[in-house]
Scaffold this motif. Structure first.
Motif, PDB file in Angstrom:
ATOM      1  N   PHE A 255       0.809  -1.223   0.000  1.00  0.00           N
ATOM      2  CA  PHE A 255       0.000   0.000   0.000  1.00  0.00           C
ATOM      3  C   PHE A 255       0.844   1.275   0.000  1.00  0.00           C
ATOM      4  O   PHE A 255       0.331   2.354   0.293  1.00  0.00           O
ATOM      5  N   GLY A 256       2.104   1.150  -0.346  1.00  0.00           N
ATOM      6  CA  GLY A 256       2.927   2.341  -0.529  1.00  0.00           C
ATOM      7  C   GLY A 256       3.184   3.141   0.731  1.00  0.00           C
ATOM      8  O   GLY A 256       3.317   4.367   0.670  1.00  0.00           O
ATOM      9  N   LEU A 257       3.258   2.473   1.886  1.00  0.00           N
ATOM     10  CA  LEU A 257       3.548   3.178   3.126  1.00  0.00           C
ATOM     11  C   LEU A 257       5.051   3.414   3.242  1.00  0.00           C
ATOM     12  O   LEU A 257       5.858   2.836   2.500  1.00  0.00           O
ATOM     13  N   TRP A 258       5.457   4.239   4.174  1.00  0.00           N
ATOM     14  CA  TRP A 258       6.866   4.572   4.362  1.00  0.00           C
ATOM     15  C   TRP A 258       7.651   3.290   4.657  1.00  0.00           C
ATOM     16  O   TRP A 258       7.281   2.508   5.541  1.00  0.00           O
ATOM     17  N   ARG A 259       8.734   3.066   3.923  1.00  0.00           N
ATOM     18  CA  ARG A 259       9.485   1.816   4.059  1.00  0.00           C
ATOM     19  C   ARG A 259      10.018   1.635   5.477  1.00  0.00           C
ATOM     20  O   ARG A 259      10.104   0.508   5.982  1.00  0.00           O
ATOM     21  N   PHE A 260      10.355   2.714   6.128  1.00  0.00           N
ATOM     22  CA  PHE A 260      10.837   2.646   7.511  1.00  0.00           C
ATOM     23  C   PHE A 260       9.820   1.918   8.409  1.00  0.00           C
ATOM     24  O   PHE A 260      10.188   1.081   9.237  1.00  0.00           O
ATOM     25  N   GLY A 261       8.538   2.218   8.210  1.00  0.00           N
ATOM     26  CA  GLY A 261       7.499   1.612   9.041  1.00  0.00           C
ATOM     27  C   GLY A 261       7.312   0.126   8.806  1.00  0.00           C
ATOM     28  O   GLY A 261       6.775  -0.586   9.658  1.00  0.00           O
ATOM     29  N   SER A 262       7.774  -0.355   7.658  1.00  0.00           N
ATOM     30  CA  SER A 262       7.587  -1.770   7.344  1.00  0.00           C
ATOM     31  C   SER A 262       8.419  -2.680   8.243  1.00  0.00           C
ATOM     32  O   SER A 262       8.176  -3.887   8.332  1.00  0.00           O
ATOM     33  N   TYR A 263       9.423  -2.104   8.926  1.00  0.00           N
ATOM     34  CA  TYR A 263      10.292  -2.903   9.795  1.00  0.00           C
ATOM     35  C   TYR A 263       9.792  -2.931  11.245  1.00  0.00           C
ATOM     36  O   TYR A 263      10.382  -3.632  12.079  1.00  0.00           O
ATOM     37  N   SER A 264       8.755  -2.191  11.541  1.00  0.00           N
ATOM     38  CA  SER A 264       8.316  -2.041  12.926  1.00  0.00           C
ATOM     39  C   SER A 264       7.924  -3.380  13.559  1.00  0.00           C
ATOM     40  O   SER A 264       8.434  -3.752  14.620  1.00  0.00           O
ATOM     41  N   ALA A 265       7.021  -4.123  12.913  1.00  0.00           N
ATOM     42  CA  ALA A 265       6.573  -5.394  13.488  1.00  0.00           C
ATOM     43  C   ALA A 265       7.700  -6.433  13.541  1.00  0.00           C
ATOM     44  O   ALA A 265       7.888  -7.082  14.578  1.00  0.00           O
ATOM     45  N   PRO A 266       8.481  -6.617  12.453  1.00  0.00           N
ATOM     46  CA  PRO A 266       9.594  -7.569  12.542  1.00  0.00           C
ATOM     47  C   PRO A 266      10.585  -7.233  13.652  1.00  0.00           C
ATOM     48  O   PRO A 266      11.082  -8.131  14.343  1.00  0.00           O
ATOM     49  N   ALA A 289      16.530   3.377   5.986  1.00  0.00           N
ATOM     50  CA  ALA A 289      15.189   3.669   5.471  1.00  0.00           C
ATOM     51  C   ALA A 289      14.595   4.930   6.085  1.00  0.00           C
ATOM     52  O   ALA A 289      13.716   5.568   5.497  1.00  0.00           O
ATOM     53  N   VAL A 290      15.115   5.310   7.274  1.00  0.00           N
ATOM     54  CA  VAL A 290      14.636   6.548   7.911  1.00  0.00           C
ATOM     55  C   VAL A 290      14.916   7.745   7.021  1.00  0.00           C
ATOM     56  O   VAL A 290      14.146   8.707   6.970  1.00  0.00           O
ATOM     57  N   LEU A 291      16.031   7.690   6.318  1.00  0.00           N
ATOM     58  CA  LEU A 291      16.454   8.835   5.503  1.00  0.00           C
ATOM     59  C   LEU A 291      15.787   8.880   4.139  1.00  0.00           C
ATOM     60  O   LEU A 291      15.958   9.846   3.392  1.00  0.00           O
ATOM     61  N   GLU A 292      15.050   7.839   3.803  1.00  0.00           N
ATOM     62  CA  GLU A 292      14.347   7.824   2.520  1.00  0.00           C
ATOM     63  C   GLU A 292      13.056   8.639   2.631  1.00  0.00           C
ATOM     64  O   GLU A 292      12.230   8.377   3.502  1.00  0.00           O
ATOM     65  N   PRO A 293      12.854   9.624   1.771  1.00  0.00           N
ATOM     66  CA  PRO A 293      11.619  10.421   1.841  1.00  0.00           C
ATOM     67  C   PRO A 293      10.401   9.569   1.486  1.00  0.00           C
ATOM     68  O   PRO A 293      10.494   8.651   0.658  1.00  0.00           O
ATOM     69  N   LYS A 308       0.499  15.881   1.635  1.00  0.00           N
ATOM     70  CA  LYS A 308       1.085  14.919   2.558  1.00  0.00           C
ATOM     71  C   LYS A 308       2.505  14.494   2.135  1.00  0.00           C
ATOM     72  O   LYS A 308       3.008  13.476   2.591  1.00  0.00           O
ATOM     73  N   LYS A 309       3.113  15.246   1.247  1.00  0.00           N
ATOM     74  CA  LYS A 309       4.475  14.913   0.848  1.00  0.00           C
ATOM     75  C   LYS A 309       5.415  15.020   2.050  1.00  0.00           C
ATOM     76  O   LYS A 309       5.354  15.977   2.814  1.00  0.00           O
ATOM     77  N   SER A 310       6.275  14.023   2.167  1.00  0.00           N
ATOM     78  CA  SER A 310       7.218  14.008   3.276  1.00  0.00           C
ATOM     79  C   SER A 310       8.339  15.027   3.045  1.00  0.00           C
ATOM     80  O   SER A 310       8.852  15.167   1.943  1.00  0.00           O
ATOM     81  N   SER A 311       8.708  15.702   4.107  1.00  0.00           N
ATOM     82  CA  SER A 311       9.833  16.644   4.017  1.00  0.00           C
ATOM     83  C   SER A 311      11.132  15.851   3.831  1.00  0.00           C
ATOM     84  O   SER A 311      11.325  14.796   4.431  1.00  0.00           O
ATOM     85  N   GLU A 312      12.011  16.365   3.002  1.00  0.00           N
ATOM     86  CA  GLU A 312      13.253  15.646   2.702  1.00  0.00           C
ATOM     87  C   GLU A 312      14.129  15.487   3.937  1.00  0.00           C
ATOM     88  O   GLU A 312      14.887  14.535   4.058  1.00  0.00           O
TER      89      GLU A 312
END
Length: 356
Positions: A255-266, A289-293, A308-312
């Motif tokens: 669903f195109g969420l922030w890649r950083f968040g994909s590691y939360s559950a693992p 992945a935190v540094l990826e906009p 809702k664009k993420s700030s760089e």
């Protein structure tokens, strides 16, 4: 039950003849006979005495009734559906309207009969019944005047859908304004607003609502998955916990969420197991992945959420805080990791990058 039927039923129950009841009340037997045939009615001054003689109260004698309970309404709706199947839509419609006339101020009954009759007409009517549909809409309008918020909001929601279908957009918009933002019911205000926009061919406005709604639901799903994973661990269902963590990771990607968040559950799973090797492995991918906009508008799911664009530099802002949390001596969750040389080396590497 009508008053003439009530008088006759209570008289017989007491074991009185018409003559005996007449004698007790000081009237003639023919007068009582006329009451029971509904040819005439008792004088208002006789009603208290008549109620006492028949061992009842005035409310019962005059057939004043409390509003039906939810259970009674449900029972009647079931009977209405059976009647429609056996006798047709027209007969059921009359049966439903008779009940409405019996309890004209019970808005819960009025609304539910209207909804049921609409379904019956669609299922059993052999031909179009514009008059019946008009009566059903009037029932919605009556229920919309209820002081009960849930009944009123549901009735208004049904009216909104009717207005949208008839292209009466101004009426629909006016009623939409009256609905609470969070309906908390079966009617979703945002979804009705989307339908209205789509009927008016306002595609951007409709898409914007849908995309925001999708994002809200995805956040709820990810939160629920994380909690479900923790429960699975607490119950000793390790395999289930692993599958749930993987579902969470895949959901973020799908669903195109922030890649950083994909590691939360693992990561939470590895921390709970105190699996040092797996934690370090995840952090090696998670920290960069935190540094990826997070560029939402690159996904076809969020083309209209331009605000809702993420700030760089968003990742650059939170990375130092993240590293501080990992290295905090008082953080018991990471205590077992902080003694690991590979973890220490990873933290040192990224801490030097944030300083430089």
């Amino acid at each position: 039950m009508k008053i003439n039927e009530m008088i006759r039923e209570l008289r017989i129950k007491k074991g009185f003849t018409q003559e005996q009841l007449a004698s007790l009340l000081g009237v003639s037997a023919p007068a009582v006979n006329k009451w029971e045939k509904a040819a005439s009615y008792p004088d208002i001054t006789l009603l208290p005495a008549l109620a006492r003689v028949l061992d009842t109260d005035l409310n019962t004698l005059l057939s004043f009734k409390n509003e039906p309970t939810r259970e009674e309404i449900g029972d009647f709706l079931n009977k209405l559906a059976v009647d429609a199947a056996e006798n047709g839509a027209e007969h059921a419609f009359r049966m439903g309207m008779d009940k409405v006339h019996e309890y004209p101020s019970c808005h819960l009954l009025v609304l539910n009969i209207a909804v049921t009759l609409k379904g019956i007409l669609g299922m059993y009517a052999k031909e179009e019944h514009p008059a019946f549909k008009g009566e059903i809409e009037k029932l919605y309008e009556r229920a919309a005047k209820s002081t009960d918020e849930q009944i009123r909001d549901r009735a208004n929601s049904l009216l909104i859908l009717k207005y949208i279908d008839r292209k009466e957009y101004e009426k629909a918009e006016e009623l939409l304004k009256q609905l609470p933002e969070e309906a908390g019911s079966m009617m979703d205000k945002r979804q009705m607003q989307v339908r209205l926009y789509m009927k008016q061919k306002q595609w951007k406005e409709a898409a914007n609502i849908l995309e925001r709604k999708l994002m809200t639901k995805l956040n709820e799903i990810q939160s629920a998955l994380l909690d479900s994973m923790i429960i699975a661990l607490e119950e000793g269902r390790d395999t289930d916990a692993e599958e749930i963590a993987e579902i969470s990771r895949q959901t973020a990607g799908l669903f195109g969420l922030w890649r950083f968040g994909s590691y939360s559950a693992p990561l939470q799973l590895a921390l709970a197991r105190q699996d040092t090797g797996r934690c370090v492995e995840i952090l090696k991918e998670m920290i960069p992945a935190v540094l990826e906009p997070w560029e939402l508008d690159r996904s076809p799911l969020y083309r209209h959420m331009t605000d809702k664009k993420s700030s760089e530099n968003f990742g650059e802002t939170i990375l130092p805080k993240l590293l501080s949390e990992f290295l905090d001596p008082g953080n018991k969750e990471f205590g077992f990791l902080q003694r690991n040389p590979e973890f220490q080396s990873l933290m040192k590497e990224w801490k030097s990058k944030t300083i430089s």
